[in-house]
Design a protein around this motif. Structure first.
Motif, PDB file in Angstrom:
ATOM      1  N   ASN A   1      84.342  17.676  28.466  1.00  0.00           N
ATOM      2  CA  ASN A   1      85.849  16.725  28.981  1.00  0.00           C
ATOM      3  C   ASN A   1      86.744  17.575  29.698  1.00  0.00           C
ATOM      4  O   ASN A   1      87.956  17.020  29.320  1.00  0.00           O
ATOM      5  N   ILE A   2      86.594  18.796  30.094  1.00  0.00           N
ATOM      6  CA  ILE A   2      87.710  19.548  30.732  1.00  0.00           C
ATOM      7  C   ILE A   2      87.386  19.852  32.133  1.00  0.00           C
ATOM      8  O   ILE A   2      86.279  20.151  32.526  1.00  0.00           O
ATOM      9  N   ILE A   3      88.446  19.648  33.014  1.00  0.00           N
ATOM     10  CA  ILE A   3      88.282  19.830  34.330  1.00  0.00           C
ATOM     11  C   ILE A   3      89.278  21.129  34.863  1.00  0.00           C
ATOM     12  O   ILE A   3      90.308  20.783  34.348  1.00  0.00           O
TER      13      ILE A   3
ATOM     14  N   VAL B   1      95.724  22.383  44.638  1.00  0.00           N
ATOM     15  CA  VAL B   1      95.071  21.133  43.820  1.00  0.00           C
ATOM     16  C   VAL B   1      96.085  19.946  43.842  1.00  0.00           C
ATOM     17  O   VAL B   1      97.380  20.458  43.703  1.00  0.00           O
ATOM     18  N   THR B   2      95.640  18.752  44.008  1.00  0.00           N
ATOM     19  CA  THR B   2      96.579  17.669  44.090  1.00  0.00           C
ATOM     20  C   THR B   2      95.918  16.848  43.082  1.00  0.00           C
ATOM     21  O   THR B   2      94.777  16.397  42.947  1.00  0.00           O
TER      22      THR B   2
ATOM     23  N   ASN C   1      98.465  25.116  41.905  1.00  0.00           N
ATOM     24  CA  ASN C   1      97.322  26.093  42.447  1.00  0.00           C
ATOM     25  C   ASN C   1      96.441  26.323  41.190  1.00  0.00           C
ATOM     26  O   ASN C   1      95.335  26.977  41.276  1.00  0.00           O
ATOM     27  N   ASP C   2      96.917  25.988  40.134  1.00  0.00           N
ATOM     28  CA  ASP C   2      95.917  26.197  38.811  1.00  0.00           C
ATOM     29  C   ASP C   2      96.033  25.126  37.881  1.00  0.00           C
ATOM     30  O   ASP C   2      97.315  25.026  37.252  1.00  0.00           O
ATOM     31  N   ILE C   3      95.137  24.096  37.691  1.00  0.00           N
ATOM     32  CA  ILE C   3      95.349  22.829  36.722  1.00  0.00           C
ATOM     33  C   ILE C   3      94.178  22.895  35.906  1.00  0.00           C
ATOM     34  O   ILE C   3      93.137  23.134  36.217  1.00  0.00           O
ATOM     35  N   THR C   4      94.636  22.504  34.693  1.00  0.00           N
ATOM     36  CA  THR C   4      93.410  22.181  33.749  1.00  0.00           C
ATOM     37  C   THR C   4      93.722  20.785  33.042  1.00  0.00           C
ATOM     38  O   THR C   4      94.879  20.395  32.738  1.00  0.00           O
ATOM     39  N   TYR C   5      92.765  19.864  32.989  1.00  0.00           N
ATOM     40  CA  TYR C   5      92.746  18.567  32.534  1.00  0.00           C
ATOM     41  C   TYR C   5      91.853  18.396  31.374  1.00  0.00           C
ATOM     42  O   TYR C   5      90.707  18.460  31.551  1.00  0.00           O
TER      43      TYR C   5
ATOM     44  N   ILE D   1      97.549  17.404  30.808  1.00  0.00           N
ATOM     45  CA  ILE D   1      97.385  18.165  31.950  1.00  0.00           C
ATOM     46  C   ILE D   1      98.261  19.459  31.961  1.00  0.00           C
ATOM     47  O   ILE D   1      99.456  19.246  31.780  1.00  0.00           O
ATOM     48  N   TYR D   2      97.778  20.627  32.226  1.00  0.00           N
ATOM     49  CA  TYR D   2      98.908  21.705  32.323  1.00  0.00           C
ATOM     50  C   TYR D   2      98.506  22.551  33.414  1.00  0.00           C
ATOM     51  O   TYR D   2      97.422  22.519  33.910  1.00  0.00           O
TER      52      TYR D   2
END
Length: 203
Positions: free
Chosen positions: A2-4, A10-11, A24-28, A35-36
């Motif tokens: 469950n990590i994207i 990235v939007t 430009n670099d996102i982790t959910y 979200i960071y």
């Protein structure tokens, strides 16, 4: 898990909570609602606030934004906020941070500047509580364009149109004077913006 993770332009758009996030670099982390981002980050919140920062964390459940880096916030009412180490509650519109600079009427006439070492600001009404305060009021607030009116104090509080400075000092002399020809010190200084009046207690 469950990590994207996503990279490059990235939007994230949340229509329910009315925010758009660009990075430009996102982790959910879906399980914990976190979200960071890494690097430069821009957020548009409720089509009212534009936030530019880096390494931002968004806590979905609490609807709180945080970053330890320099941040710039502009709103639709020409208010500009520059600060460090900020936290913003989307629900309550409460902004907390350190080394804060606020510019009212940004790039417009009658612009005031506020400097705080730390503070809590309500963006709904611009009320605040702050430490180590310096306020530079627009030049012609008292009808004289030659003035540089300014206030300084150990702490301050704004409630609607009244700003209170504790253990403060005020002068309106030109800022380029090496030593202001005059100033007034007081335990408490109250600036009434509506009536263009300053009141001193124990001066």
């Amino acid at each position: 898990k469950n990590i994207i993770k996503a990279k490059d332009n990235v939007t994230i758009e949340d229509q329910l909570n009315e925010y758009i996030l660009f990075a430009n670099d996102i982790t959910y982390k879906k399980d914990i609602g976190e979200i960071y981002t890494i690097g430069n980050t821009e957020l548009i919140v409720e089509s009212e606030y534009n936030i530019q920062s880096e390494d931002v964390t968004l806590y979905e459940k609490e609807k709180i934004l945080k970053s330890k880096f320099k941040t710039k916030i502009e709103d639709n009412n020409s208010q500009l906020y520059n600060l460090e180490n900020f936290s913003y509650s989307i629900n309550n519109k409460i902004l907390k941070g350190e080394n804060i600079i606020i510019v009212t009427n940004y790039n417009l006439p009658k612009s005031d500047k506020f400097f705080f070492s730390s503070g809590i600001i309500n963006l709904n009404n611009n009320n605040f509580t702050a430490k180590d305060t310096e306020i530079f009021i627009h030049k012609n607030v008292f009808g004289n364009d030659e003035n540089d009116p300014r206030l300084k104090g150990v702490s301050s509080k704004k409630v609607n149109e009244l700003t209170t400075i504790n253990k403060g000092i005020f002068t309106s002399c030109k800022n380029d004077d090496k030593c202001p020809p005059w100033s007034i010190q007081a335990e408490k200084i109250v600036h009434d913006k509506t009536n263009k009046k300053i009141t001193y207690n124990n001066s």
